[in-house]
Design a protein around this motif. Structure first.
Motif, PDB file in Angstrom:
ATOM      1  N   LEU A 160     -39.403 -43.588 -34.487  1.00 16.08           N
ATOM      2  CA  LEU A 160     -38.518 -44.162 -35.500  1.00 16.08           C
ATOM      3  C   LEU A 160     -37.365 -44.946 -34.879  1.00 16.08           C
ATOM      4  N   GLY A 161     -37.256 -44.932 -33.553  1.00 12.78           N
ATOM      5  CA  GLY A 161     -36.229 -45.734 -32.901  1.00 12.78           C
ATOM      6  C   GLY A 161     -35.070 -44.942 -32.336  1.00 12.78           C
ATOM      7  N   THR A 162     -35.228 -43.604 -32.224  1.00 10.65           N
ATOM      8  CA  THR A 162     -34.157 -42.808 -31.615  1.00 10.65           C
ATOM      9  C   THR A 162     -34.225 -42.964 -30.106  1.00 10.65           C
ATOM     10  N   ARG A 212     -37.832 -43.738 -46.122  1.00 14.10           N
ATOM     11  CA  ARG A 212     -37.296 -43.767 -44.762  1.00 14.10           C
ATOM     12  C   ARG A 212     -37.706 -45.055 -44.041  1.00 14.10           C
ATOM     13  N   PHE A 263     -25.218 -35.178 -35.081  1.00 11.73           N
ATOM     14  CA  PHE A 263     -25.737 -35.087 -36.448  1.00 11.73           C
ATOM     15  C   PHE A 263     -26.959 -34.170 -36.469  1.00 11.73           C
ATOM     16  N   LEU A 264     -27.944 -34.502 -35.625  1.00 11.69           N
ATOM     17  CA  LEU A 264     -29.169 -33.696 -35.560  1.00 11.69           C
ATOM     18  C   LEU A 264     -28.856 -32.255 -35.160  1.00 11.69           C
ATOM     19  N   ASP A 321     -30.842 -36.387 -45.803  1.00 11.06           N
ATOM     20  CA  ASP A 321     -30.465 -36.580 -44.395  1.00 11.06           C
ATOM     21  C   ASP A 321     -31.557 -37.280 -43.586  1.00 11.06           C
ATOM     22  N   LYS A 353     -27.564 -43.483 -39.338  1.00 14.79           N
ATOM     23  CA  LYS A 353     -26.608 -43.040 -38.331  1.00 14.79           C
ATOM     24  C   LYS A 353     -26.893 -43.666 -36.963  1.00 14.79           C
ATOM     25  N   ILE A 354     -28.172 -43.714 -36.580  1.00 12.95           N
ATOM     26  CA  ILE A 354     -28.479 -44.230 -35.244  1.00 12.95           C
ATOM     27  C   ILE A 354     -28.588 -45.752 -35.246  1.00 12.95           C
ATOM     28  N   HIS A 407     -30.082 -25.147 -40.043  1.00 13.80           N
ATOM     29  CA  HIS A 407     -31.360 -24.822 -40.677  1.00 13.80           C
ATOM     30  C   HIS A 407     -32.074 -23.674 -39.993  1.00 13.80           C
ATOM     31  N   TYR A 434     -30.103 -40.212 -26.790  1.00 16.41           N
ATOM     32  CA  TYR A 434     -29.589 -39.481 -27.949  1.00 16.41           C
ATOM     33  C   TYR A 434     -30.216 -38.082 -27.997  1.00 16.41           C
ATOM     34  N   LYS A 491     -30.375 -40.673 -43.971  1.00 18.12           N
ATOM     35  CA  LYS A 491     -29.038 -40.860 -43.381  1.00 18.12           C
ATOM     36  C   LYS A 491     -29.089 -40.847 -41.855  1.00 18.12           C
ATOM     37  N   PHE A 492     -30.032 -40.080 -41.310  1.00 16.83           N
ATOM     38  CA  PHE A 492     -30.148 -40.045 -39.851  1.00 16.83           C
ATOM     39  C   PHE A 492     -30.469 -41.436 -39.297  1.00 16.83           C
ATOM     40  N   ILE A 493     -31.442 -42.111 -39.954  1.00 14.35           N
ATOM     41  CA  ILE A 493     -31.806 -43.464 -39.497  1.00 14.35           C
ATOM     42  C   ILE A 493     -30.580 -44.375 -39.567  1.00 14.35           C
ATOM     43  N   LYS A 540     -27.246 -30.156 -37.928  1.00 11.50           N
ATOM     44  CA  LYS A 540     -28.212 -29.906 -39.009  1.00 11.50           C
ATOM     45  C   LYS A 540     -29.259 -28.899 -38.567  1.00 11.50           C
ATOM     46  N   GLU A 541     -29.680 -29.026 -37.319  1.00  5.98           N
ATOM     47  CA  GLU A 541     -30.741 -28.129 -36.869  1.00  5.98           C
ATOM     48  C   GLU A 541     -30.216 -26.703 -36.708  1.00  5.98           C
ATOM     49  N   LEU A 577     -34.142 -31.434 -41.419  1.00  7.46           N
ATOM     50  CA  LEU A 577     -33.244 -32.337 -42.149  1.00  7.46           C
ATOM     51  C   LEU A 577     -33.563 -32.294 -43.634  1.00  7.46           C
TER      52      LEU A 577
END
Ligand SMILES: Nc1ncnc2c1ncn2[C@@H]1O[C@H](COP(=O)(O)OP(=O)(O)O)[C@@H](O)[C@H]1O
Ligand SMILES: [Mg+2]
Lengths: 343, 222
Positions: free
Chosen positions: A258-260, B152, A2-3, B104, B111-112, A10, A264, B107-109, A6-7, B100
């Motif tokens: 944020l919890g990633t 968010r 996903f990231l 998004d 998603k994970i 952009h 990942y 949506k990213f949050i 998108k990256e 993003l």
């Protein structure tokens, strides 16, 4: 992913530039590889394409055909349907009608019907490798051996065999009378593996090719260049990718806060590099392929699909290795930096 | 019952031969539906305290109870999971991900996370960001960015919201608006929230105020 997607979307310019660099390097590597293979074929394909596996040379001939001299008494020791006599003589020919234009060639002199001889070889009819066509010869043309003034008619062309960058003309010992010494020849080719025979030098086909004058020097310098290109690209890509990722460390910290998961982000960095280099490699392969199609026949260039694939995979590995430096940085970034940004 | 409870938290940093006692015997709690503020001078230990609450840092001793689970001494992996699923962060500079689009970011949050996603675009629209869904963060004003950061923080339905000086980069009018949004969302969704702030002008919006000075925390408004 996903990231990553998108990256990439952009930051089109930044990533296109990186991809362009990869493209140029891969293209250069493929081009030099093609040239190295082409020159290798140009130097030794007349030997390489034969079904022979082993060559028997005179003892002390240092793996060089032209330094080896065998006689019929030697032949008697090896004589079989899986053995063939071979003499190679480098010479100059000219068109019977035009004395000014001379062409360097190599005579491959074998027994009629031996496994080294082209099929249908008989009488005065002789076959030449299609490489001779580049010098303006056609089927039915007559040519004259410049040394002996013997005249031959070209009955047909074989494949693009070449020896020491010259086209090959196939003769029988009978046809070659006067051109080479009768009752002596350079080597005996065997279709099977043999490692030793007392009184002779026994070498593999590759060993013989490596000792064709100029072959090793050409190949080693080209492969040295290719090797350097791989090393250079490893460093260049590592540095570029590192700089790109360095600018994003704060974002990586935020994402972790944020919890990633770190795993990942590792996948993100690897797939980013993988996609960029994948696209660049595919483009470079296509461009090289089309250039090969447009290349004149006289240019020694040859790139098989398997070489193309191997180069592509090797480059992908290099690109992913170059991401290692960035990965270490990403793994180490502490999410705690997201808090208290004023300090 | 408190959502977050700190008991006898001590945090020391090594400082050459000595230890720097940044947090000294801190006790704190915040309940469901309560919006708490922590104020104090620079260097008092506000950020350190917030990172301990947010499972970003382990205390030297003491317990950090989030819904009665001690999150004080978890592994990095477990901390990451707690941050994703139990805590929503609002950072000082909003810290949106530059590549993003606004929709998004949320949506990213989702998603994970493994939680069932709620309608993220609807939430952004309710915060007045409907026209910004397809913009990138650099096109937004400071106030808009902070509203996205608020959305968010709430998107994964956390139990606890932590805000780190959310008004620091805003003028006082926008700052007050942003904190008002946090307050309303906390009350509507019945969450617990803790905000660290310098800004005395937003304190009218919070339910309780704690003061930290020289590493000691005391409650100044119930
Ligand atoms: N990683 C660290 N290592 C050593 N000392 C630190 C570290 N982080 C913060 N400190 C010290 O802890 C004290 C409180 O810092 P901080 O929590 O950032 O205060 P505030 O956010 O209230 O300004 C300061 O004296 C600071 O120097
Ligand atoms: Mg601070």
């Amino acid at each position: 992913m996903f990231l990553t997607l998108k990256e990439l979307r952009h930051e089109k310019i930044k990533f296109s530039a990186l991809s362009l660099i990869i493209f140029l390097i891969v293209f250069l590597v493929l081009f030099i590889t093609g040239l190295a293979n082409g020159l290798a074929n140009d130097s030794g394909s007349a030997i390489k394409e034969t079904p022979a596996q082993t060559f028997i040379l005179q003892k002390g001939s240092q793996s060089r055909l032209n330094r080896s001299n065998l006689t019929n008494s030697d032949w008697d020791k090896f004589k079989s349907s899986n053995a063939a006599k071979l003499s190679v003589t480098q010479a100059t020919i000219q068109k019977a009608a035009n004395k000014d234009k001379k062409t360097d060639i190599a005579y491959f002199i074998t027994d009629k019907n031996s496994f080294l001889a082209p099929k249908n070889q008989s009488g005065e009819k002789i076959y030449a490798s299609s490489k001779l066509q580049a010098s303006g010869y056609k089927v039915g043309d007559k040519f004259k051996d410049s040394n002996t003034n013997k005249t031959f008619t070209i009955a047909g062309f074989t494949d693009k065999e070449s020896y020491s960058h010259s086209p090959v003309i196939y003769l029988t010992f009978k046809q070659a009378q006067g051109i080479t010494m009768s009752n002596s020849f350079n080597a005996i080719a065997l279709k099977k593996n043999l490692t030793k025979k007392s009184g002779y030098q026994v070498i593999t086909k590759q060993n013989l090719i490596d000792n064709i004058p100029g072959y090793s020097a050409e190949q080693s310098s080209l492969y040295l260049m290719i090797g350097f290109l791989y090393v250079i690209s490893l460093f260049v890509l590592a540095v570029f990718f590192y700089i790109i990722n360095l600018q994003k460390m704060k974002d990586f910290g935020t994402l972790k806060a944020l919890g990633t998961k770190t795993s990942y982000l590792v996948k993100h960095v690897l797939s980013e590099m993988g996609i960029l280099s994948g696209v660049a490699i595919i483009l470079a392969s296509l461009v090289t392929y089309f250039i090969q199609l447009k290349m004149p026949a006289s240019m020694p260039f040859s790139l098989s699909f398997s070489t193309l694939l191997a180069t592509g995979i090797l480059f992908l590995v290099i690109a992913l290795l170059s991401a290692l430096l960035s990965l270490i940085k990403v793994i180490k970034v502490d999410p705690i930096n997201a808090i208290g940004g004023n300090n | 019952m408190p959502v977050l409870e700190l008991k006898n938290i001590i945090k020391n940093y090594p400082d050459g031969q000595n230890v720097n006692e940044v947090l000294k015997e801190i006790n704190f709690h915040v309940n469901q539906g309560e919006f708490a503020a922590i104020v104090g001078p620079s260097g008092a230990g506000k950020s350190t305290l917030l990172t301990i609450m947010g499972a970003l840092l382990s205390p030297t001793s003491g317990s950090v109870l989030l819904n009665n689970q001690d999150i004080g001494q978890l592994s990095k992996k477990q901390q990451t999971d707690i941050r994703l699923n139990k805590i929503g962060f609002i950072f000082q500079n909003s810290d949106l991900i530059p590549y993003l689009k606004i929709s998004d970011q949320l949506k990213f949050i989702q998603k994970i996370s493994n939680k069932n996603p709620i309608d993220s675009d609807k939430i952004l629209k309710e915060l007045g960001l409907g026209h910004r869904l397809n913009s990138y963060p650099n096109a937004l004003s400071g106030g808009e960015k902070q509203r996205v950061a608020i959305a968010r923080a709430f998107i994964n339905q956390p139990d606890l919201i932590l805000a780190d000086e959310p008004t620091a980069s805003l003028d006082s009018k926008r700052g007050h608006e942003v904190v008002k949004i946090i307050q309303e969302t906390v009350h509507q969704q019945n969450k617990a929230a803790v905000m660290v702030t310098h800004d005395e002008r937003v304190l009218d919006l919070v339910d309780s105020i704690w003061q930290i000075e020289d590493g000691r925390l005391k409650r100044v408004k119930a």
